[in-house]
Design a protein around this motif. Structure first.
Motif, PDB file in Angstrom:
ATOM      1  N   GLY A 105      48.619  72.272  74.397  1.00  0.00           N
ATOM      2  CA  GLY A 105      49.676  72.498  75.368  1.00  0.00           C
ATOM      3  C   GLY A 105      50.459  71.235  75.674  1.00  0.00           C
ATOM      4  N   GLY A 106      51.505  71.374  76.456  1.00  0.00           N
ATOM      5  CA  GLY A 106      52.305  70.218  76.848  1.00  0.00           C
ATOM      6  C   GLY A 106      53.118  69.680  75.689  1.00  0.00           C
ATOM      7  N   TYR A 107      53.461  68.405  75.772  1.00  0.00           N
ATOM      8  CA  TYR A 107      54.203  67.762  74.696  1.00  0.00           C
ATOM      9  C   TYR A 107      53.234  67.197  73.665  1.00  0.00           C
ATOM     10  N   CYS A 108      53.710  67.064  72.441  1.00  0.00           N
ATOM     11  CA  CYS A 108      52.845  66.569  71.367  1.00  0.00           C
ATOM     12  C   CYS A 108      53.710  65.777  70.391  1.00  0.00           C
ATOM     13  N   HIS A 109      53.464  64.468  70.308  1.00  0.00           N
ATOM     14  CA  HIS A 109      54.247  63.567  69.460  1.00  0.00           C
ATOM     15  C   HIS A 109      53.341  63.029  68.346  1.00  0.00           C
ATOM     16  N   LEU A 110      53.825  63.077  67.125  1.00  0.00           N
ATOM     17  CA  LEU A 110      52.992  62.779  65.961  1.00  0.00           C
ATOM     18  C   LEU A 110      53.348  61.444  65.305  1.00  0.00           C
ATOM     19  N   ASN A 111      52.367  60.851  64.653  1.00  0.00           N
ATOM     20  CA  ASN A 111      52.555  59.592  63.931  1.00  0.00           C
ATOM     21  C   ASN A 111      52.889  59.805  62.457  1.00  0.00           C
ATOM     22  N   LEU A 112      53.376  60.986  62.099  1.00  0.00           N
ATOM     23  CA  LEU A 112      53.704  61.270  60.706  1.00  0.00           C
ATOM     24  C   LEU A 112      54.807  60.330  60.218  1.00  0.00           C
ATOM     25  N   GLY A 113      54.517  59.560  59.177  1.00  0.00           N
ATOM     26  CA  GLY A 113      55.443  58.574  58.649  1.00  0.00           C
ATOM     27  C   GLY A 113      55.164  57.174  59.156  1.00  0.00           C
ATOM     28  N   GLU A 114      54.353  57.061  60.201  1.00  0.00           N
ATOM     29  CA  GLU A 114      54.049  55.759  60.802  1.00  0.00           C
ATOM     30  C   GLU A 114      52.640  55.283  60.470  1.00  0.00           C
ATOM     31  N   VAL A 135      57.318  46.730  68.970  1.00  0.00           N
ATOM     32  CA  VAL A 135      58.334  47.778  69.007  1.00  0.00           C
ATOM     33  C   VAL A 135      58.270  48.550  67.701  1.00  0.00           C
ATOM     34  N   ILE A 136      57.965  49.838  67.794  1.00  0.00           N
ATOM     35  CA  ILE A 136      57.973  50.702  66.614  1.00  0.00           C
ATOM     36  C   ILE A 136      59.384  51.269  66.486  1.00  0.00           C
ATOM     37  N   ASN A 137      60.167  50.692  65.610  1.00  0.00           N
ATOM     38  CA  ASN A 137      61.560  51.101  65.463  1.00  0.00           C
ATOM     39  C   ASN A 137      61.661  52.159  64.363  1.00  0.00           C
ATOM     40  N   ASN A 138      61.735  53.425  64.784  1.00  0.00           N
ATOM     41  CA  ASN A 138      61.893  54.498  63.798  1.00  0.00           C
ATOM     42  C   ASN A 138      63.360  54.911  63.659  1.00  0.00           C
ATOM     43  N   GLY A 139      64.230  54.101  64.261  1.00  0.00           N
ATOM     44  CA  GLY A 139      65.656  54.312  64.093  1.00  0.00           C
ATOM     45  C   GLY A 139      66.285  55.279  65.060  1.00  0.00           C
ATOM     46  N   LEU A 140      65.445  55.986  65.828  1.00  0.00           N
ATOM     47  CA  LEU A 140      65.959  57.016  66.726  1.00  0.00           C
ATOM     48  C   LEU A 140      65.231  57.004  68.060  1.00  0.00           C
ATOM     49  N   GLY A 141      65.991  57.004  69.147  1.00  0.00           N
ATOM     50  CA  GLY A 141      65.442  57.260  70.468  1.00  0.00           C
ATOM     51  C   GLY A 141      65.653  58.731  70.736  1.00  0.00           C
ATOM     52  N   MET A 142      64.640  59.553  70.479  1.00  0.00           N
ATOM     53  CA  MET A 142      64.777  61.010  70.410  1.00  0.00           C
ATOM     54  C   MET A 142      65.795  61.335  69.314  1.00  0.00           C
ATOM     55  N   THR A 193      59.797  48.317  61.355  1.00  0.00           N
ATOM     56  CA  THR A 193      60.732  49.383  60.999  1.00  0.00           C
ATOM     57  C   THR A 193      59.939  50.487  60.313  1.00  0.00           C
ATOM     58  N   SER A 194      59.817  51.617  60.999  1.00  0.00           N
ATOM     59  CA  SER A 194      58.897  52.659  60.551  1.00  0.00           C
ATOM     60  C   SER A 194      59.446  54.038  60.851  1.00  0.00           C
ATOM     61  N   PRO A 195      60.267  54.611  59.964  1.00  0.00           N
ATOM     62  CA  PRO A 195      60.870  55.926  60.213  1.00  0.00           C
ATOM     63  C   PRO A 195      59.818  57.028  60.342  1.00  0.00           C
ATOM     64  N   ARG A 196      60.023  57.940  61.300  1.00  0.00           N
ATOM     65  CA  ARG A 196      59.123  59.084  61.420  1.00  0.00           C
ATOM     66  C   ARG A 196      59.620  60.209  60.519  1.00  0.00           C
ATOM     67  N   LEU A 197      58.681  60.977  59.980  1.00  0.00           N
ATOM     68  CA  LEU A 197      59.028  62.028  59.030  1.00  0.00           C
ATOM     69  C   LEU A 197      59.487  63.316  59.698  1.00  0.00           C
ATOM     70  N   ARG A 198      59.116  63.498  60.958  1.00  0.00           N
ATOM     71  CA  ARG A 198      59.464  64.728  61.672  1.00  0.00           C
ATOM     72  C   ARG A 198      60.356  64.404  62.868  1.00  0.00           C
ATOM     73  N   GLY A 199      60.583  65.400  63.710  1.00  0.00           N
ATOM     74  CA  GLY A 199      61.373  65.199  64.915  1.00  0.00           C
ATOM     75  C   GLY A 199      60.633  64.382  65.948  1.00  0.00           C
ATOM     76  N   HIS A 200      61.293  64.195  67.088  1.00  0.00           N
ATOM     77  CA  HIS A 200      60.705  63.389  68.156  1.00  0.00           C
ATOM     78  C   HIS A 200      59.346  63.938  68.587  1.00  0.00           C
TER      79      HIS A 200
END
Length: 352
Positions: free
Chosen positions: A52-61, A188-195, A253-260
């Motif tokens: 439940g709730g929010y769930c953020h993944l480390n896919l790509g990191e 700082v984990i810079n995946n290129g996107l803030g959301m 610099t570590s792009p995530r593979l999925r959405g926020h």
């Protein structure tokens, strides 16, 4: 940063040290693989309404997470943001306990009350998981001050996303850490996107490691898809903090593979961008690198993958079979020590 507080320019991480032993590289690959399979299973469990709730993944990191954790000693402290499942695993916490926490079960890392974003484990010195953007920075800075005050040799690592560098607590924390010479490494984990907003659109200085220069703090940027490069850069920063009691800002610099988050379809990415991310997959690239070096062939990787999947399946089964926390324990962990007069009334209970 010397005693005279002379300005130190931001820089890129130096060329890597000697290549680790084959056994170490295989261990890194297995850790990255565990994070990948665990997070894939978590995404599936979320769609099954088990999380439940929010769930953020480390896919790509995975390379970034594994490299950073390899740089820490067991006695060091870690503060993270809400994207912390992989950090918990790489810090040595059993996959069963991490998955059970995602499921909200009493056998979880935070006894089921923290969920995906609020993991805490004193034994491994993982002091959160924080859901508020930047909420961990002042606390991590305070922990580093406590280490300094007590004369210890522990180092605090404080992880954050790129969006965090635009909030006030980022600047306040780095300023104090530099003024007081605190043994802390801000990462700082810079995946290129803030959301869904690019770093370039939200930051006047998109090379985020350069922000340390405002506080005359040493800093560096490293390729977050290269596990050994991340480990070497983080290790240099951590050991400098330990040796000299000086803060450091490391950007990966570590792009995530999925959405926020799991529910974000990432429609702000073009088809070309999504394809480029797949081609740059750090896990696949590292596996091929090991194969080309004669360290881990395709058959061995397949065997390792089966072993890791079995571990993740076991963790999911354990979480499924674990009990939910009893409602009577709702207030048990509000304070670290007993406090008199703390209200324990539930919403349906009478006021008097």
């Amino acid at each position: 940063m010397g005693d005279t507080k002379t300005r130190t320019p931001a820089r890129r991480a130096k060329t890597r040290a000697a290549q680790p032993e084959p056994e170490t590289l295989v261990a890194y690959y297995r850790q990255m693989l565990l994070i990948r399979r665990f997070e894939e299973r978590a995404a599936r469990a979320y769609t099954e309404a088990k999380i439940g709730g929010y769930c953020h993944l480390n896919l790509g990191e995975e390379a970034t997470v594994t490299g950073l954790m390899a740089a820490l000693q067991p006695r060091d402290y870690l503060f993270t943001n809400y994207r912390e499942h992989g950090y918990a695993l790489a810090r040595g916490i059993d996959a069963r306990r991490v998955m059970a926490e995602l499921y909200g079960r009493s056998t979880g890392v935070s006894k089921g009350w923290g969920g995906s974003m609020h993991m805490f484990d004193l034994e491994s010195r993982l002091l959160g998981g924080y859901g508020i953007v930047g909420g961990q920075l002042p606390l991590a800075t305070g922990a580093a001050l406590a280490v300094n005050y007590k004369g210890g040799d522990e180092v605090v690592m404080c992880q954050m996303g790129d969006g965090t560098t635009n909030i006030g607590a980022f600047h306040e924390s780095l300023n104090m850490a530099a003024l007081w010479d605190l043994p802390i490494v801000f990462v700082v984990i810079n995946n290129g996107l803030g959301m869904g907003t690019t770093v370039e659109a939200s930051s006047a200085e998109p090379e985020l490691y350069r922000r340390a220069s405002a506080y005359r703090m040493e800093s560096a940027r490293v390729d977050g898809t290269d596990v050994v490069a991340v480990r070497d850069a983080a290790q240099a920063a951590v050991e400098r903090a330990r040796r000299e009691s000086k803060p450091f800002l490391l950007e990966t610099t570590s792009p995530r593979l999925r959405g926020h988050s799991v529910v974000d379809p990432a429609r702000y990415r073009t088809a070309e961008e999504k394809e480029a991310l797949k081609e740059a997959d750090p896990l696949a690239h590292f596996g091929l690198t090991l194969e080309e070096a004669g360290i881990l062939d395709a058959e061995a990787r397949t065997k390792l993958d089966a072993e890791v999947k079995a571990e993740v399946d076991d963790a999911a089964a354990f979480a499924d079979d674990s009990p939910h926390p009893d409602v009577s324990t709702l207030f048990d962990y509000t304070y670290a020590t007993p406090v008199r007069g703390v209200p324990r009334r539930l919403p349906a209970d009478p006021v008097f």
